[in-house]
Write an enzyme that holds these catalytic residues in place. Structure first.
Site, PDB file in Angstrom:
ATOM      1  N   ASP A  12       0.853  -1.184   0.000  1.00 41.45           N
ATOM      2  CA  ASP A  12       0.000   0.000   0.000  1.00 41.45           C
ATOM      3  C   ASP A  12       0.891   1.236   0.000  1.00 41.45           C
ATOM      4  O   ASP A  12       1.633   1.483   0.959  1.00 41.45           O
ATOM      5  CB  ASP A  12      -0.896  -0.020   1.242  1.00 41.45           C
ATOM      6  CG  ASP A  12      -1.941   1.088   1.234  1.00 41.45           C
ATOM      7  OD1 ASP A  12      -1.881   1.962   0.349  1.00 41.45           O
ATOM      8  OD2 ASP A  12      -2.816   1.072   2.118  1.00 41.45           O
ATOM      9  N   ASP A 108      -3.236   2.607  -5.873  1.00 42.05           N
ATOM     10  CA  ASP A 108      -2.112   2.676  -4.933  1.00 42.05           C
ATOM     11  C   ASP A 108      -1.889   1.406  -4.124  1.00 42.05           C
ATOM     12  O   ASP A 108      -1.072   1.387  -3.214  1.00 42.05           O
ATOM     13  CB  ASP A 108      -2.293   3.863  -3.975  1.00 42.05           C
ATOM     14  CG  ASP A 108      -3.608   3.802  -3.215  1.00 42.05           C
ATOM     15  OD1 ASP A 108      -4.478   2.983  -3.583  1.00 42.05           O
ATOM     16  OD2 ASP A 108      -3.773   4.572  -2.254  1.00 42.05           O
ATOM     17  N   GLU A 109      -2.598   0.325  -4.447  1.00 46.68           N
ATOM     18  CA  GLU A 109      -2.445  -0.912  -3.696  1.00 46.68           C
ATOM     19  C   GLU A 109      -2.308  -2.095  -4.653  1.00 46.68           C
ATOM     20  O   GLU A 109      -2.896  -2.096  -5.739  1.00 46.68           O
ATOM     21  CB  GLU A 109      -3.650  -1.157  -2.782  1.00 46.68           C
ATOM     22  CG  GLU A 109      -3.906  -0.034  -1.783  1.00 46.68           C
ATOM     23  CD  GLU A 109      -5.135  -0.296  -0.936  1.00 46.68           C
ATOM     24  OE1 GLU A 109      -5.302  -1.449  -0.489  1.00 46.68           O
ATOM     25  OE2 GLU A 109      -5.928   0.639  -0.727  1.00 46.68           O
TER      26      GLU A 109
END
Length: 419
Positions: A12, A108-109
């Site tokens: 993350d 974003d992960e």
């Protein structure tokens, strides 16, 4: 972790939007900074914040004026989504050095399955997670939190457990002591409505959920209840699926049997709007656009009328899907006739990169308006994905007609993609 277990990472990127913006403003790193849609407007909302701003109480999705009231010195920066996509791809390229099993989860992960490659990098999951963190910091100037576990759900809980820039292991030996005391809302896909229902049955923590008989949860929440039990108990075992590994859908549909019959244009419009928003969001999630909109409308006597029409241009914008659906209904339905259920389907799909928007010679601003609306809806997708579906809504969803047809989820039925 046992040698027979899978080794799953969840990576993350910390405060991603804000961290990317601060690459160009290193002097602001220790000051409270927030990224927002329009820093010149006091009516915009906060899209992201850095750690100093978070420490001052600034929250994602609150209005700019609310954030500034908590944090008078808050520095506001505009959003640059092209930058975020660029750095997201760079981060993914780092992950691909260690495994080809990389599944994006938002911008974003990502999940990584390193079970088959860990022996190539020393065999120590924690050392490998720290190595990836170090490479991310050194090469991109960004930090990540990494959860290491034996399934995807616990790996994500691990990346959330300690931030920023940390590695957390959730193993078969420690998950009951580490995970089960956490509030049930920390578990993936437990939304506000589900949490309220669970709380009414005395289920407040992930451990409470795991200890509740699975069949009780299925009776309480349907299929989703069984899935949540598996998540909490550590029996979830879905594979890490690389982007593009599953075939794209041929159509995306969403149907709703309403809690009560809808009567009149205003109520029907509210129902169509809700469905159009969901269909459009799923299209964007699949990175597809439709060229045909289909509508099926059902009476209380189970008589169904179906119609379809072409769109003006390939689209995944809810406003255009809604307009097409309403035109179809207006042409085939008596507004005074009650409606039991409506299904809206986006069909004749094209990948976004192949769905180039054609300029309308008679309405040259149409393409520009469509692009602006799509950007707005994508920003809403990202907020909902990260903070829940209720974090941002259309104002029209709060009209009396819209409120009249919503409420609990008991009457909702979402159709699967047609493959």
């Amino acid at each position: 972790m046992r040698t027979l277990d899978r080794i799953i990472f969840h990576c993350d990127l910390n405060s991603f939007y804000a961290s990317v913006e601060l690459l160009g403003y290193p002097e602001l790193r220790d000051k409270p900074v927030a990224v927002c849609g329009d820093p010149k407007s006091r009516h915009g909302i906060i899209l992201a914040k850095n750690e100093p701003a978070k420490a001052r109480g600034v929250r994602t999705a609150e209005t700019i004026w609310q954030a500034q009231r908590k944090c008078p010195g808050l520095v506001l920066l505009p959003a640059h989504h092209d930058k975020y996509r660029y750095y997201s791809q760079l981060a993914r390229e780092i992950y691909l050095r260690y495994t080809d099993l990389v599944e994006p989860f938002g911008i974003d992960e990502s999940w990584l399955d390193v079970t088959g490659t860990i022996h190539l990098f020393g065999g120590d999951p924690v050392a490998l997670a720290n190595r990836i963190r170090e490479e991310m910091r050194r090469e991109l100037g960004l930090t990540i939190s990494v959860g290491v576990s034996f399934n995807k759900i616990f790996a994500k809980l691990g990346s959330d457990y300690k931030k920023p820039d940390a590695t957390t292991v959730i193993s078969r030996e420690n998950y009951q002591s580490l995970v089960w005391p956490l509030p049930v809302t920390d578990l993936l896909f437990v939304g506000r409505a589900s949490a309220k229902t669970l709380a009414g049955c005395g289920i407040h923590t992930i451990g409470d959920l795991a200890r509740t008989p699975r069949e009780n949860l299925v009776r309480l929440l349907g299929k989703n209840g069984g899935q949540l039990h598996d998540y909490a108990a550590g029996t979830e075992h879905s594979p890490v699926r690389p982007a593009g590994s599953t075939p794209p859908p041929k159509s995306v549909g969403n149907g709703l049997t309403f809690r009560r019959n809808l009567v009149g244009e205003e109520e029907i419009r509210a129902g169509v709007q809700m469905l159009s928003q969901r269909v459009a969001a799923r299209l964007r999630r699949h990175e597809m656009k439709c060229t045909t909109v289909q509508v099926a409308i059902r009476s209380p006597e189970f008589k169904t009328v179906s119609r379809q029409k072409k769109t003006d241009a390939p689209t995944n914008v809810s406003r255009e899907i809604h307009r097409c659906a309403m035109e179809l209904i207006a042409a085939c339905w008596n507004w005074s006739a009650p409606v039991r259920a409506i299904t809206i389907t986006a069909a004749s799909l094209l990948p976004e990169e192949e769905a180039g928007d054609q300029l309308d010679l008679f309405a040259p601003q149409a393409s520009e308006k469509r692009e602006k609306q799509e950007k707005l809806e994508r920003a809403m997708d990202q907020l909902r994905e990260k903070y829940g579906t209720s974090v941002v809504r259309y104002a029209s969803n709060g009209t009396p007609a819209a409120r009249a047809i919503t409420g609990d989820d008991g009457g909702e039925r979402e159709e699967e993609e047609q493959l």
